[in-house]
Design a protein around this motif. Sequence first.
Motif, PDB file in Angstrom:
ATOM      1  N   ALA A  28     -21.751  -5.997  17.853  1.00  0.00           N
ATOM      2  CA  ALA A  28     -21.114  -5.815  19.169  1.00  0.00           C
ATOM      3  C   ALA A  28     -22.103  -5.882  20.331  1.00  0.00           C
ATOM      4  O   ALA A  28     -21.827  -6.569  21.329  1.00  0.00           O
ATOM      5  CB  ALA A  28     -20.330  -4.502  19.187  1.00  0.00           C
ATOM      6  N   PRO A  29     -23.256  -5.193  20.279  1.00  0.00           N
ATOM      7  CA  PRO A  29     -24.201  -5.317  21.407  1.00  0.00           C
ATOM      8  C   PRO A  29     -24.689  -6.742  21.621  1.00  0.00           C
ATOM      9  O   PRO A  29     -24.858  -7.180  22.765  1.00  0.00           O
ATOM     10  CB  PRO A  29     -25.355  -4.385  21.009  1.00  0.00           C
ATOM     11  CG  PRO A  29     -24.792  -3.466  19.989  1.00  0.00           C
ATOM     12  CD  PRO A  29     -23.738  -4.228  19.268  1.00  0.00           C
ATOM     13  N   ALA A  30     -24.901  -7.476  20.526  1.00  0.00           N
ATOM     14  CA  ALA A  30     -25.365  -8.865  20.643  1.00  0.00           C
ATOM     15  C   ALA A  30     -24.294  -9.733  21.295  1.00  0.00           C
ATOM     16  O   ALA A  30     -24.599 -10.612  22.115  1.00  0.00           O
ATOM     17  CB  ALA A  30     -25.730  -9.415  19.273  1.00  0.00           C
ATOM     18  N   ILE A  31     -23.012  -9.480  20.960  1.00  0.00           N
ATOM     19  CA  ILE A  31     -21.924 -10.254  21.552  1.00  0.00           C
ATOM     20  C   ILE A  31     -21.821  -9.974  23.045  1.00  0.00           C
ATOM     21  O   ILE A  31     -21.453 -10.846  23.832  1.00  0.00           O
ATOM     22  CB  ILE A  31     -20.594  -9.932  20.832  1.00  0.00           C
ATOM     23  CG1 ILE A  31     -20.632 -10.475  19.413  1.00  0.00           C
ATOM     24  CG2 ILE A  31     -19.403 -10.503  21.582  1.00  0.00           C
ATOM     25  CD1 ILE A  31     -19.399 -10.164  18.596  1.00  0.00           C
ATOM     26  N   SER A  32     -22.147  -8.754  23.447  1.00  0.00           N
ATOM     27  CA  SER A  32     -22.101  -8.423  24.877  1.00  0.00           C
ATOM     28  C   SER A  32     -23.260  -9.049  25.645  1.00  0.00           C
ATOM     29  O   SER A  32     -23.082  -9.556  26.752  1.00  0.00           O
ATOM     30  CB  SER A  32     -22.120  -6.898  25.066  1.00  0.00           C
ATOM     31  OG  SER A  32     -20.869  -6.342  24.762  1.00  0.00           O
ATOM     32  N   VAL A  33     -24.452  -9.006  25.074  1.00  0.00           N
ATOM     33  CA  VAL A  33     -25.633  -9.423  25.830  1.00  0.00           C
ATOM     34  C   VAL A  33     -25.861 -10.935  25.770  1.00  0.00           C
ATOM     35  O   VAL A  33     -26.403 -11.513  26.715  1.00  0.00           O
ATOM     36  CB  VAL A  33     -26.883  -8.668  25.330  1.00  0.00           C
ATOM     37  CG1 VAL A  33     -27.414  -9.242  24.029  1.00  0.00           C
ATOM     38  CG2 VAL A  33     -27.975  -8.675  26.388  1.00  0.00           C
ATOM     39  N   ALA A  34     -25.438 -11.600  24.686  1.00  0.00           N
ATOM     40  CA  ALA A  34     -25.714 -13.037  24.544  1.00  0.00           C
ATOM     41  C   ALA A  34     -25.056 -13.871  25.645  1.00  0.00           C
ATOM     42  O   ALA A  34     -25.733 -14.697  26.277  1.00  0.00           O
ATOM     43  CB  ALA A  34     -25.278 -13.518  23.154  1.00  0.00           C
ATOM     44  N   PRO A  35     -23.750 -13.696  25.929  1.00  0.00           N
ATOM     45  CA  PRO A  35     -23.170 -14.484  27.037  1.00  0.00           C
ATOM     46  C   PRO A  35     -23.783 -14.132  28.388  1.00  0.00           C
ATOM     47  O   PRO A  35     -23.927 -15.014  29.248  1.00  0.00           O
ATOM     48  CB  PRO A  35     -21.681 -14.106  26.997  1.00  0.00           C
ATOM     49  CG  PRO A  35     -21.442 -13.528  25.657  1.00  0.00           C
ATOM     50  CD  PRO A  35     -22.729 -12.880  25.261  1.00  0.00           C
ATOM     51  N   PHE A  65     -26.314  -3.051  25.664  1.00  0.00           N
ATOM     52  CA  PHE A  65     -25.168  -2.951  26.573  1.00  0.00           C
ATOM     53  C   PHE A  65     -25.638  -2.727  28.012  1.00  0.00           C
ATOM     54  O   PHE A  65     -25.070  -3.271  28.962  1.00  0.00           O
ATOM     55  CB  PHE A  65     -24.243  -1.808  26.144  1.00  0.00           C
ATOM     56  CG  PHE A  65     -23.427  -2.101  24.921  1.00  0.00           C
ATOM     57  CD1 PHE A  65     -22.352  -2.982  24.987  1.00  0.00           C
ATOM     58  CD2 PHE A  65     -23.718  -1.502  23.702  1.00  0.00           C
ATOM     59  CE1 PHE A  65     -21.586  -3.259  23.874  1.00  0.00           C
ATOM     60  CE2 PHE A  65     -22.957  -1.770  22.579  1.00  0.00           C
ATOM     61  CZ  PHE A  65     -21.889  -2.654  22.660  1.00  0.00           C
ATOM     62  N   PHE A  66     -26.664  -1.901  28.157  1.00  0.00           N
ATOM     63  CA  PHE A  66     -27.249  -1.624  29.473  1.00  0.00           C
ATOM     64  C   PHE A  66     -27.802  -2.905  30.088  1.00  0.00           C
ATOM     65  O   PHE A  66     -27.589  -3.192  31.276  1.00  0.00           O
ATOM     66  CB  PHE A  66     -28.351  -0.571  29.292  1.00  0.00           C
ATOM     67  CG  PHE A  66     -29.033  -0.143  30.559  1.00  0.00           C
ATOM     68  CD1 PHE A  66     -28.473   0.835  31.361  1.00  0.00           C
ATOM     69  CD2 PHE A  66     -30.239  -0.703  30.944  1.00  0.00           C
ATOM     70  CE1 PHE A  66     -29.109   1.243  32.527  1.00  0.00           C
ATOM     71  CE2 PHE A  66     -30.877  -0.307  32.103  1.00  0.00           C
ATOM     72  CZ  PHE A  66     -30.306   0.674  32.890  1.00  0.00           C
ATOM     73  N   LEU A  67     -28.501  -3.696  29.272  1.00  0.00           N
ATOM     74  CA  LEU A  67     -29.058  -4.972  29.731  1.00  0.00           C
ATOM     75  C   LEU A  67     -27.937  -5.919  30.156  1.00  0.00           C
ATOM     76  O   LEU A  67     -28.038  -6.583  31.198  1.00  0.00           O
ATOM     77  CB  LEU A  67     -29.889  -5.596  28.608  1.00  0.00           C
ATOM     78  CG  LEU A  67     -30.383  -7.030  28.818  1.00  0.00           C
ATOM     79  CD1 LEU A  67     -31.304  -7.123  30.018  1.00  0.00           C
ATOM     80  CD2 LEU A  67     -31.098  -7.537  27.563  1.00  0.00           C
ATOM     81  N   ALA A  68     -26.862  -5.983  29.365  1.00  0.00           N
ATOM     82  CA  ALA A  68     -25.739  -6.866  29.694  1.00  0.00           C
ATOM     83  C   ALA A  68     -25.099  -6.455  31.018  1.00  0.00           C
ATOM     84  O   ALA A  68     -24.734  -7.309  31.834  1.00  0.00           O
ATOM     85  CB  ALA A  68     -24.703  -6.837  28.571  1.00  0.00           C
ATOM     86  N   GLU A  69     -24.974  -5.139  31.265  1.00  0.00           N
ATOM     87  CA  GLU A  69     -24.358  -4.667  32.511  1.00  0.00           C
ATOM     88  C   GLU A  69     -25.160  -5.109  33.733  1.00  0.00           C
ATOM     89  O   GLU A  69     -24.598  -5.649  34.696  1.00  0.00           O
ATOM     90  CB  GLU A  69     -24.248  -3.145  32.494  1.00  0.00           C
ATOM     91  CG  GLU A  69     -23.719  -2.554  33.790  1.00  0.00           C
ATOM     92  CD  GLU A  69     -23.710  -1.032  33.790  1.00  0.00           C
ATOM     93  OE1 GLU A  69     -24.067  -0.443  34.824  1.00  0.00           O
ATOM     94  OE2 GLU A  69     -23.363  -0.441  32.745  1.00  0.00           O
ATOM     95  N   TYR A  70     -26.466  -4.928  33.679  1.00  0.00           N
ATOM     96  CA  TYR A  70     -27.291  -5.279  34.837  1.00  0.00           C
ATOM     97  C   TYR A  70     -27.434  -6.785  34.990  1.00  0.00           C
ATOM     98  O   TYR A  70     -27.507  -7.300  36.117  1.00  0.00           O
ATOM     99  CB  TYR A  70     -28.650  -4.600  34.748  1.00  0.00           C
ATOM    100  CG  TYR A  70     -28.624  -3.183  35.273  1.00  0.00           C
ATOM    101  CD1 TYR A  70     -29.049  -2.884  36.557  1.00  0.00           C
ATOM    102  CD2 TYR A  70     -28.128  -2.147  34.493  1.00  0.00           C
ATOM    103  CE1 TYR A  70     -28.991  -1.594  37.051  1.00  0.00           C
ATOM    104  CE2 TYR A  70     -28.064  -0.846  34.972  1.00  0.00           C
ATOM    105  CZ  TYR A  70     -28.502  -0.576  36.255  1.00  0.00           C
ATOM    106  OH  TYR A  70     -28.425   0.707  36.746  1.00  0.00           O
ATOM    107  N   ALA A  71     -27.475  -7.517  33.868  1.00  0.00           N
ATOM    108  CA  ALA A  71     -27.534  -8.980  33.962  1.00  0.00           C
ATOM    109  C   ALA A  71     -26.244  -9.519  34.572  1.00  0.00           C
ATOM    110  O   ALA A  71     -26.269 -10.458  35.380  1.00  0.00           O
ATOM    111  CB  ALA A  71     -27.758  -9.583  32.579  1.00  0.00           C
TER     112      ALA A  71
END
Length: 375
Positions: free
Chosen positions: A108-115, A264-270
Motif C-alpha cells: 500500500a505505501p508503495a502504491i501511494s508514493v509511486a504515482p 505515505f508522508f512523502l506521497a502527501e508532500y509530493a
Amino acid sequence: MNELLHFVDQAFTNLLGPQWGPPAFATAWALTKVVIVVVPLLTFVLYFQLVERWVIGWIQVRRGPNRVTFFGIKWLGGFGQPVADAVKLLLKEQIVPTGASKALFLLAPAISVAPAMAVWSVVPFMPGWVIADADAGLLVILAMTSMGVYGIILAGWASNSKYAFLGAMRSAAQVVSYEIAMGFALVGGLMAAQSMNLSTVVARQDGPYGMFSWFLVPLLPLFVVHFIAGVAETNRHPFDVAEGESEIVAGPLVEYSGMTWSLFFLAEYANMLLVATVSSILFLGGWLSPFPKSIPILGAPGIWWILIKMMSIMMIFVWIRASFPRYRYDQLMRLGWKVFIPLTIVWIVVIGVMMMDPVNSIPPFSWWFGKNHVG
C-alpha cells in the motif's frame, strides 16, 4: 548544452560502438534527468516540513524546531531536525498487525508514493526541461494522481483494523469527490490552452501584458476550485478528517510505523508540491514573468518564476493549516458535490462562450482566446 550532449553521445558511440552506444546514451541521459528531478524533490519534502513547522510556530507566536543542529553549530539550530526525523523513521521497528495481509500491507505505501513520484516525469520547468514532453501530459497527471487512492484503500483494508478501514473509506470518498471537481478545473485549462501538453499550456499564456495574459484572470474560479480541491485531495488541514488525530487515530495509517508510514508522508508532500506546480503552469504562466516583456530583466522568463509561484502556493497550504478549524465530514462532502462540481461545470460553459466568435475577438477576451494570440 546541446553541444555537450552531442559530445557525450559521440563518446558513448566511440566507446561501445554504433550498435550499443546510442541506446546506452539514451538510457544514461534518461536516468540523469530522473535524478535531477527526484533528488531536489526528496530534499524539498525533507526540509519543507521544517519550514512548515517554523512558519506555523511564527503564526502561533512560539518557536519551531530550534535545537537539532550540525556539528554543534548554534546558528544552524533546527536545520538538523529533518535528518534526525529521517534517521528515527529508518531505525523504528516495522510492525505488521496480527491477521493483516502482509503483502498488501507493505504494498500500500508503495502504491501511494509511486504515482506521486512518477507524475513528475511530464512536468516541465522550462522549455525542454522535462523528462518526457508528452502531448497528453495533463491526462498523465490526472491518471497518476487518481491512482493514489488505491494505496489508501489497501492500507485500511490490509491492516485488519476497523479504525483503519473506516478511515480509509472516508478518505477514499473524499479523494474521489474532489478528484471530479479538480478534473473539471483542469478541463477548463485544457479548453483555454487547446492542448494537453504542459509546455504548450505555458506558451499559450505568453502575451505582451505580463500576468494579465495568464489564464488566472479568465479562469479565476477554476483556479480557486483546483487549489481547494488539491488541499482536500492531499488530506491536508482543514480537510484532514480521515486522519484527524483527535477523532479516529490517524485514519488508514493507524497501524503503520517507521519507513512504511514515512512513504505515505512523502506521497502527501509530493502531491502538495504537484498541486502547486500544476496550478503555476495552468493558471499562473509557469516560468513566464508577471511583468510585461518590455521591462528589461524583470520581464524575462526563467525557472525562478515558477519556483517562486510554487513556493507561494505551498505557503498558502501552511497558512491554511495554521488558521482554520477542521471541517465536519458532511460539510466537506457537500462543498465538493454541491458547490465545486456545479461551479466548474458552469464556468466551463462560460469559457466556451468566451472562446466563440465574435466574443474571442473582443478585448480583453482576445488576450487569451484570440485567433492571433501571441502564444
